[in-house]
Design an enzyme around this catalytic site. Structure first.
Site, PDB file in Angstrom:
ATOM      1  N   ARG A 265       0.863  -1.180   0.000  1.00 42.89           N
ATOM      2  CA  ARG A 265       0.000   0.000   0.000  1.00 42.89           C
ATOM      3  C   ARG A 265       0.899   1.229   0.000  1.00 42.89           C
ATOM      4  NH1 ARG A 265      -1.859  -0.274   4.947  1.00 42.89           N
ATOM      5  NH2 ARG A 265      -0.668   1.511   5.685  1.00 42.89           N
ATOM      6  N   HIS A 269      -2.460   4.423   6.150  1.00 41.07           N
ATOM      7  CA  HIS A 269      -3.503   3.460   6.536  1.00 41.07           C
ATOM      8  C   HIS A 269      -4.884   4.055   6.287  1.00 41.07           C
ATOM      9  CE1 HIS A 269      -5.292   0.133   8.739  1.00 41.07           C
ATOM     10  NE2 HIS A 269      -6.023   1.027   9.392  1.00 41.07           N
ATOM     11  N   TYR A 278       6.263   5.645  11.142  1.00 39.78           N
ATOM     12  CA  TYR A 278       6.637   4.255  11.404  1.00 39.78           C
ATOM     13  C   TYR A 278       7.265   3.523  10.216  1.00 39.78           C
ATOM     14  CZ  TYR A 278       1.927   3.590   9.416  1.00 39.78           C
ATOM     15  OH  TYR A 278       0.812   3.625   8.614  1.00 39.78           O
TER      16      TYR A 278
END
Length: 370
Positions: A265, A269, A278
């Site tokens: 992806r 998110h 992250y």
């Protein structure tokens, strides 16, 4: 005598040999599995490419809409087009689909409607599938759709129907009990369901190697006595044909299959997330762009003489027009009704829901400080 590290490396090699990454065209667009030479044709290539491009354009538009305050928080899928489109196009019209909140490409491809976008503006219409399509509303709680998909598949088997079920989920869902319960029931009762995992390697901020100690997700099928297949999730042909095989197996009464589609992806998110906290998004995206599902198919089509620059230009215009029309339709809808949050929970409202609704309506009127 082998050290623990040597034993682990040997074990990892054994697992990857047992669950190899199935691929039909590689990242450079070369046909690497000649068995499919006669299966692949210009019509399918163009259909696959157009739908993937359409879904990528839709996803980018939806993110822009959220940034402009025209819809709420939105979960993007950019990079996962081959996994979703390839699997959805393997379904029969009367099959069942259990998507997650990220599977708009699968839902739109199967349902043939952009209505789902209104979900992100609070409209209930986004959760209603088009006439004749069995698409369950997107599941936001992680993995809860998997036991439900198994139940629907068991019902299909009891009715002696040839309908099959596909259930989508991410790598993070394998850490939930619902994943294991759904798999176990499906295995025991030979439910005609395909568990389709999109391993995009991050469950929000947690990488897959922190989710599990298993080398693959596909190997989890062994514990439940069902086939586990690992495919290159950016190779639309591998995804499509392996999903077709699993669905055929389900229809023939042979039970469930677990498919792990390894993909990536590109974006966050959701639009409320900052992936730079992250992961090294710029470096990782640059690396994964070499394996992009659309670029790969385009390269293959060019090498086969299937590509036409005018055709590509024409479909881009058509797609933009389609999506603009869908947005216009969504924005012409009335504002979402807050009553829908409560009134669509049960057929007849329960007393806790009625109390919650009353308290919230008082809050909205300024009757509460909370």
């Amino acid at each position: 005598m082998h050290t623990p590290i040597e034993n682990r490396n040997t074990h990892q090699q054994d697992i990857t040999e047992q669950f190899p990454m199935k691929q039909i065209i590689d990242s450079e667009g070369n046909l690497v599995d000649d068995t499919y030479r006669n299966e692949i044709n210009i019509e399918d290539c163009r259909k696959f490419y157009r739908q993937m491009l359409c879904m990528r354009t839709f996803d980018q538009k939806a993110i822009n809409l959220q940034r402009q305050g025209r819809i709420g928080t939105y979960p993007g899928f950019n990079g996962q087009e081959a996994a979703q489109v390839g699997s959805a196009l393997a379904l029969r019209e009367d099959d069942w689909m259990f998507p997650t909140y990220r599977d708009h490409a699968a839902s739109i491809t199967f349902g043939g409607s952009y209505a789902i976008i209104s979900t992100w503006k609070g409209r209930v219409e986004g959760n209603r599938p088009p006439e004749g399509r069995n698409i369950v509303p997107p599941s936001v709680p992680i993995a809860t759709q998997l036991p439900l998909a198994t139940g629907a598949a068991m019902a299909s088997r009891y009715r002696e129907s040839s309908q099959a079920v596909i259930a989508y989920f991410g790598d993070g869902a394998t850490s939930e009990g619902d994943f294991h319960e759904g798999m176990n029931f499906a295995s025991v009762f030979k439910a005609p369901v395909v568990f389709f995992n999109q391993n995009n390697r991050y469950a929000i901020s947690v990488p897959v190697w922190k989710q599990m100690n298993s080398e693959t997700i596909a190997q989890k099928a062994v514990a439940y006595g069902m086939p586990g297949v690992r495919v290159d999730g950016n190779d639309i042909f591998a995804v499509h044909y392996e999903t077709m095989k699993a669905l055929e197996r389900a229809r023939n009464g042979e039970g469930p299959t677990l498919i792990e589609a390894v993909t990536w992806r590109y974006g966050a998110h959701t639009t409320a997330d900052d992936p730079t906290k992250y992961r090294d998004n710029e470096t990782e995206n640059r690396k994964n762009l070499l394996n992009d599902p659309l670029s790969r198919l385009e390269t293959f089509m060019k090498s086969e003489g299937y590509w036409d620059a005018q055709w590509a230009e024409d479909i881009e215009k058509d797609i933009k027009s389609e999506i603009d029309e869908a947005v216009k339709e969504m924005e012409s809808m009335p504002e979402a009704d807050v009553n829908d949050i409560y009134d669509h929970m049960f057929e007849s409202p329960t007393w806790p829901i009625e109390e919650q609704k009353k308290a919230y309506m008082e809050y909205l009127k300024g009757g509460s400080e909370k």
